[in-house]
Scaffold this motif. Structure first.
Motif, PDB file in Angstrom:
ATOM      1  N   ASP A   1      -7.044  12.021  56.677  1.00  0.00           N
ATOM      2  CA  ASP A   1      -6.072  11.991  56.846  1.00  0.00           C
ATOM      3  C   ASP A   1      -5.336  12.970  55.724  1.00  0.00           C
ATOM      4  O   ASP A   1      -4.808  13.615  55.526  1.00  0.00           O
ATOM      5  CB  ASP A   1      -4.750  11.184  57.790  1.00  0.00           C
ATOM      6  CG  ASP A   1      -4.667  10.719  59.121  1.00  0.00           C
ATOM      7  OD1 ASP A   1      -5.165  11.428  60.074  1.00  0.00           O
ATOM      8  OD2 ASP A   1      -4.421  10.030  60.046  1.00  0.00           O
TER       9      ASP A   1
ATOM     10  N   SER B   1      -6.789  16.017  55.132  1.00  0.00           N
ATOM     11  CA  SER B   1      -6.125  16.962  56.426  1.00  0.00           C
ATOM     12  C   SER B   1      -4.993  17.753  54.945  1.00  0.00           C
ATOM     13  O   SER B   1      -4.283  19.020  54.999  1.00  0.00           O
ATOM     14  CB  SER B   1      -5.864  16.656  57.185  1.00  0.00           C
ATOM     15  OG  SER B   1      -5.702  17.438  58.639  1.00  0.00           O
ATOM     16  N   GLN B   2      -3.801  16.024  54.695  1.00  0.00           N
ATOM     17  CA  GLN B   2      -2.996  17.443  54.032  1.00  0.00           C
ATOM     18  C   GLN B   2      -3.479  17.176  52.833  1.00  0.00           C
ATOM     19  O   GLN B   2      -2.263  18.203  52.270  1.00  0.00           O
ATOM     20  CB  GLN B   2      -2.081  15.871  53.995  1.00  0.00           C
ATOM     21  CG  GLN B   2      -1.151  14.878  55.129  1.00  0.00           C
ATOM     22  CD  GLN B   2      -0.561  13.696  55.066  1.00  0.00           C
ATOM     23  OE1 GLN B   2       1.112  13.707  54.472  1.00  0.00           O
ATOM     24  NE2 GLN B   2      -0.764  12.638  55.280  1.00  0.00           N
TER      25      GLN B   2
ATOM     26  N   CYS C   1      -3.266  20.830  53.250  1.00  0.00           N
ATOM     27  CA  CYS C   1      -2.004  21.575  54.226  1.00  0.00           C
ATOM     28  C   CYS C   1      -1.640  22.234  52.770  1.00  0.00           C
ATOM     29  O   CYS C   1      -0.829  23.151  53.087  1.00  0.00           O
ATOM     30  CB  CYS C   1      -1.708  20.418  54.857  1.00  0.00           C
ATOM     31  SG  CYS C   1      -0.080  21.291  55.336  1.00  0.00           S
ATOM     32  N   HIS C   2      -1.103  21.204  52.146  1.00  0.00           N
ATOM     33  CA  HIS C   2       0.130  20.937  50.754  1.00  0.00           C
ATOM     34  C   HIS C   2      -0.833  22.374  49.864  1.00  0.00           C
ATOM     35  O   HIS C   2       0.124  22.741  48.899  1.00  0.00           O
ATOM     36  CB  HIS C   2       0.307  19.950  50.016  1.00  0.00           C
ATOM     37  CG  HIS C   2       1.168  19.046  51.157  1.00  0.00           C
ATOM     38  ND1 HIS C   2       1.560  19.614  51.822  1.00  0.00           N
ATOM     39  CD2 HIS C   2       0.710  17.745  51.070  1.00  0.00           C
ATOM     40  CE1 HIS C   2       2.415  18.299  52.503  1.00  0.00           C
ATOM     41  NE2 HIS C   2       2.068  17.712  52.269  1.00  0.00           N
TER      42      HIS C   2
ATOM     43  N   PRO D   1      -2.291  25.167  49.708  1.00  0.00           N
ATOM     44  CA  PRO D   1      -2.700  26.987  51.054  1.00  0.00           C
ATOM     45  C   PRO D   1      -3.651  27.848  49.958  1.00  0.00           C
ATOM     46  O   PRO D   1      -4.736  28.848  51.143  1.00  0.00           O
ATOM     47  CB  PRO D   1      -1.922  27.876  51.091  1.00  0.00           C
ATOM     48  CG  PRO D   1      -0.312  27.050  49.639  1.00  0.00           C
ATOM     49  CD  PRO D   1      -0.837  25.523  49.632  1.00  0.00           C
TER      50      PRO D   1
ATOM     51  N   TRP E   1      -7.333  18.382  62.983  1.00  0.00           N
ATOM     52  CA  TRP E   1      -6.716  19.547  62.085  1.00  0.00           C
ATOM     53  C   TRP E   1      -5.593  20.354  62.144  1.00  0.00           C
ATOM     54  O   TRP E   1      -5.873  20.792  63.307  1.00  0.00           O
ATOM     55  CB  TRP E   1      -8.085  19.800  61.503  1.00  0.00           C
ATOM     56  CG  TRP E   1      -8.964  18.877  61.024  1.00  0.00           C
ATOM     57  CD1 TRP E   1      -9.727  18.637  61.836  1.00  0.00           C
ATOM     58  CD2 TRP E   1      -9.253  19.017  59.433  1.00  0.00           C
ATOM     59  NE1 TRP E   1     -10.962  17.132  60.861  1.00  0.00           N
ATOM     60  CE2 TRP E   1     -10.662  17.619  59.883  1.00  0.00           C
ATOM     61  CE3 TRP E   1      -8.430  19.107  58.485  1.00  0.00           C
ATOM     62  CZ2 TRP E   1     -10.429  16.979  58.848  1.00  0.00           C
ATOM     63  CZ3 TRP E   1      -8.537  18.308  57.004  1.00  0.00           C
ATOM     64  CH2 TRP E   1     -10.446  16.814  57.806  1.00  0.00           C
ATOM     65  N   GLU E   2      -4.662  20.252  61.595  1.00  0.00           N
ATOM     66  CA  GLU E   2      -3.144  21.205  62.239  1.00  0.00           C
ATOM     67  C   GLU E   2      -2.674  22.878  61.861  1.00  0.00           C
ATOM     68  O   GLU E   2      -2.445  23.781  62.403  1.00  0.00           O
ATOM     69  CB  GLU E   2      -1.850  20.258  61.824  1.00  0.00           C
ATOM     70  CG  GLU E   2      -2.020  19.133  62.662  1.00  0.00           C
ATOM     71  CD  GLU E   2      -2.321  18.883  64.213  1.00  0.00           C
ATOM     72  OE1 GLU E   2      -1.707  20.227  64.688  1.00  0.00           O
ATOM     73  OE2 GLU E   2      -2.912  18.219  64.897  1.00  0.00           O
ATOM     74  N   VAL E   3      -2.993  23.222  60.128  1.00  0.00           N
ATOM     75  CA  VAL E   3      -3.244  24.337  59.438  1.00  0.00           C
ATOM     76  C   VAL E   3      -4.347  25.009  59.674  1.00  0.00           C
ATOM     77  O   VAL E   3      -4.662  24.052  59.248  1.00  0.00           O
ATOM     78  CB  VAL E   3      -2.647  23.887  58.330  1.00  0.00           C
ATOM     79  CG1 VAL E   3      -1.765  25.200  57.457  1.00  0.00           C
ATOM     80  CG2 VAL E   3      -1.144  22.759  58.269  1.00  0.00           C
ATOM     81  N   ASP E   4      -4.099  26.101  59.239  1.00  0.00           N
ATOM     82  CA  ASP E   4      -5.812  27.320  58.932  1.00  0.00           C
ATOM     83  C   ASP E   4      -5.705  27.290  57.625  1.00  0.00           C
ATOM     84  O   ASP E   4      -4.451  27.042  56.829  1.00  0.00           O
ATOM     85  CB  ASP E   4      -5.017  28.496  59.941  1.00  0.00           C
ATOM     86  CG  ASP E   4      -5.060  28.747  60.873  1.00  0.00           C
ATOM     87  OD1 ASP E   4      -5.840  27.270  61.660  1.00  0.00           O
ATOM     88  OD2 ASP E   4      -4.358  29.948  62.060  1.00  0.00           O
ATOM     89  N   MET E   5      -6.733  27.756  57.324  1.00  0.00           N
ATOM     90  CA  MET E   5      -7.127  27.450  56.111  1.00  0.00           C
ATOM     91  C   MET E   5      -8.018  28.620  55.643  1.00  0.00           C
ATOM     92  O   MET E   5      -9.216  28.710  55.655  1.00  0.00           O
ATOM     93  CB  MET E   5      -7.704  26.575  55.462  1.00  0.00           C
ATOM     94  CG  MET E   5      -7.520  24.819  55.642  1.00  0.00           C
ATOM     95  SD  MET E   5      -8.563  23.974  55.899  1.00  0.00           S
ATOM     96  CE  MET E   5      -8.631  23.435  57.556  1.00  0.00           C
TER      97      MET E   5
ATOM     98  N   LYS F   1      -9.999  26.834  62.405  1.00  0.00           N
ATOM     99  CA  LYS F   1      -9.138  26.768  61.116  1.00  0.00           C
ATOM    100  C   LYS F   1      -9.943  26.791  59.676  1.00  0.00           C
ATOM    101  O   LYS F   1      -9.237  27.114  58.859  1.00  0.00           O
ATOM    102  CB  LYS F   1      -8.329  25.342  60.910  1.00  0.00           C
ATOM    103  CG  LYS F   1      -8.129  24.202  62.353  1.00  0.00           C
ATOM    104  CD  LYS F   1      -6.807  25.730  62.516  1.00  0.00           C
ATOM    105  CE  LYS F   1      -6.106  24.556  63.674  1.00  0.00           C
ATOM    106  NZ  LYS F   1      -4.856  25.061  64.302  1.00  0.00           N
TER     107      LYS F   1
END
Length: 573
Positions: free
Chosen positions: A284, A287-288, A291-292, A294, A314-318, A346
């Motif tokens: 986690d 993953s954060q 996210c932070h 970009p 995994w919630e955010v596209d990279m 992602k």
């Protein structure tokens, strides 16, 4: 009242008469000194000094000069030392004493005295420049004839270019050479743009990090945090907030995931983040962090933990991410779960992907091991992955590593025959004990003759005849690095290798049945080409063949492990 007043007047009159006498003697002595009547001048100065225990420094200075002219350097030195004791903030004492010490041949002592004077005398003294000049002049005289300070004569651009080739710890060490080096090096911000604290001998404090960043003057782009001392949890956030152009952050160890997570939102320009195996973070947290940040292009997490009951999402596209490493440590109990299907959607622009040691639920194996939609993927490492294999792969792959995956169920929808990897140059299938010849050929056919590195150590299902077929049919024609540890290798296979693999530079035949005959055939057939040969655990090989190989310039590893000592070698030739 007349009695006391008359007494006071008489005392004042006597004091004035005494001062006039001391002053008159001083002036008379100076006149005699100018006339080179040194004996008479000495008597006047001595008489003047005898009238007052705390005679003025000027009188002592004149008498010391007179003693010098008369050749009595010992007495002159005593007067000089008395001058310094009487007034440590007066340049005259240091100048006179230093000169006398030089006349006596005590140049090092004179240099130390001048240096002390530059520290004791206030800068407002009119003679301070003269004292500093004497110090610098004597320092140059005492220096070796060819001793030249390179930082004083080289152009600043060349100095800066030279220092940038040094490691950061060496640059810090140069600050202790001299004050001039300290002032010069701390005035060059570019030397502090890469802060590497991993080689520090002592724990690094927050105060030290502040100094380094301040010297960088806003140019610090790369920081390696390690060897933490006090306030370790505050250092990542301080670095992230003060280094506005920080692009590369590496943490070999010593921090916890929470302190890194607090710093991540402040590092908006971060492009590279590498956290080593000794600094464990949760899935986690990883993953954060992604996210932070970009703008991340390279993210490596070499020790990731995950809950066994549910996989991290995994919630955010990279879209900017090009390199991603998610390695989890080997566990005796429990299987860390990775939601690989979500992750792959992602990271569409990924170039290098490493996911080792994870567990992919069998019910989602076909979907989650589909890498074919990653059209920019060139390097894939899924070693130790617990899932149904083989996966679906894109044709852009150049490097594929699937070691220690043989004990897992085969994917019924995909086989090795479906692989279309025309650009592949590196392949590792070590540990696939049940790997068949047809499966290996299917991997190699699209890039036949172009593979330069092949590792099939432990593939015991491949017989000696299978290996001969691979060699004679040109599958290994372009091989430079070949690992065949614990394979079915005999002298005939070794001779075929010597005759057909003309580009081979590194060969691993550890724990095989090769004898000295096969080793000599390899050395003679690949003379001038083979550089490294591993023969550890080859009990059928004799020392004569090993010595021949070494005599012909080949680096040979030859030893036998002790099973009672955890594999430590007890015999090495």
């Amino acid at each position: 009242m007349e009695g006391p007043l008359k007494l006071r007047e008489r005392r004042n009159t006597a004091q004035n008469l005494h001062e006039e006498t001391l002053s008159a003697l001083h002036l008379r002595g100076q006149d005699l000194y100018r006339q080179k009547q040194y004996e008479a001048a000495l008597q006047c100065f001595t008489k003047a000094i005898s009238q007052d225990a705390n005679a003025p420094v000027a009188v002592l200075d004149n008498r010391a000069a007179t003693y010098t002219k008369l050749g009595n350097l010992r007495a002159a030195l005593n007067d000089g030392r008395q001058m310094i004791q009487q007034d440590k903030a007066n340049c005259s004492g240091y100048l006179r004493t230093g000169k006398i010490l030089q006349l006596r041949g005590n140049h090092k002592m004179a240099l130390d005295l001048y240096e002390m004077g530059t520290r004791k005398v206030p800068s407002s003294d009119p003679n301070i420049m003269l004292l500093r000049g004497q110090f610098e002049k004597l320092a140059r005289q005492l220096a070796p004839p060819r001793a030249i300070d390179p930082l004083q004569i080289l152009p600043l651009e060349l100095v800066e270019m030279t220092i940038t080739y040094l490691e950061f710890r060496h640059t810090v060490g140069l600050l202790r050479v001299s004050k001039s080096w300290l002032q010069l090096l701390t005035s060059m911000p570019s030397l502090w743009s890469n802060l590497d604290l991993s080689a520090a001998r002592k724990p690094v404090t927050l105060g030290a990090v502040r100094k380094y960043i301040k010297r960088g003057n806003g140019t610090t782009t790369r920081v390696t945090l390690d060897r933490f001392g006090s306030n370790a949890e505050k250092i990542p956030r301080y670095v992230a907030t003060r280094c506005k152009v920080l692009e590369d952050l590496r943490i070999p160890g010593g921090l916890i995931g929470s302190s890194i997570l607090e710093a991540a939102p402040c590092a908006l320009n971060l492009k590279t983040l590498i956290i080593s195996r000794s600094c464990q973070v949760s899935c986690d947290t990883a993953s954060q962090l992604l996210c932070h940040c970009p703008n991340l292009e390279r993210a490596e997490f070499h020790s990731v933990s995950s809950a066994e009951s549910r996989p991290a999402r995994w919630e955010v596209d990279m879209p900017k991410l090009r390199t991603l490493t998610l390695d989890t440590p080997i566990r005796k109990h429990g299987k860390p779960i990775l939601a690989l299907d979500t992750l792959l959607t992602k990271i569409s622009g990924i170039n290098t992907l490493t996911v080792q040691g994870w567990f992919v639920p069998p019910t989602l194996a076909v979907q989650e091991l589909d890498f074919s939609n990653l059209h920019q993927l060139q390097h894939l490492n899924i070693s130790g992955l617990i899932a149904a294999l083989p996966p679906q792969l894109p044709s852009t792959l150049r490097t594929l590593s699937m070691t220690n995956c043989d004990c897992f169920p085969r994917n019924q929808g995909v086989s090795f025959a479906n692989f279309d990897l025309p650009q592949m140059i590196r392949l590792s299938l070590a540990g696939w004990s049940a790997l068949l010849l047809g499966e290996l050929q299917a991997c190699l056919i699209p890039s036949k003759g172009n593979v330069t590195h092949l590792n099939i150590s432990g593939c015991i299902a491949l017989s000696s005849a299978n290996l001969k077929e691979l060699i004679t049919h040109g599958y290994l024609e372009g091989i430079e690095d070949l690992e065949l540890k614990s394979c079915n290798i005999d002298d005939e296979v070794a001779m075929l290798i010597a005759r057909n693999l003309h580009r081979l530079k590194k060969l691993n035949l550890a724990c095989t049945k090769i004898t000295g005959v096969g080793v000599k055939a390899l050395i003679i057939g690949l003379e001038g080409k083979l550089e490294h040969l591993c023969l550890d655990g080859c009990h059928s090989t004799n020392i004569d063949a090993v010595e021949l190989a070494r005599a012909m310039g080949v680096k040979v590893a030859f030893g036998f492990p002790d099973p009672l000592k955890g594999g430590r070698r007890i015999k090495q030739y």
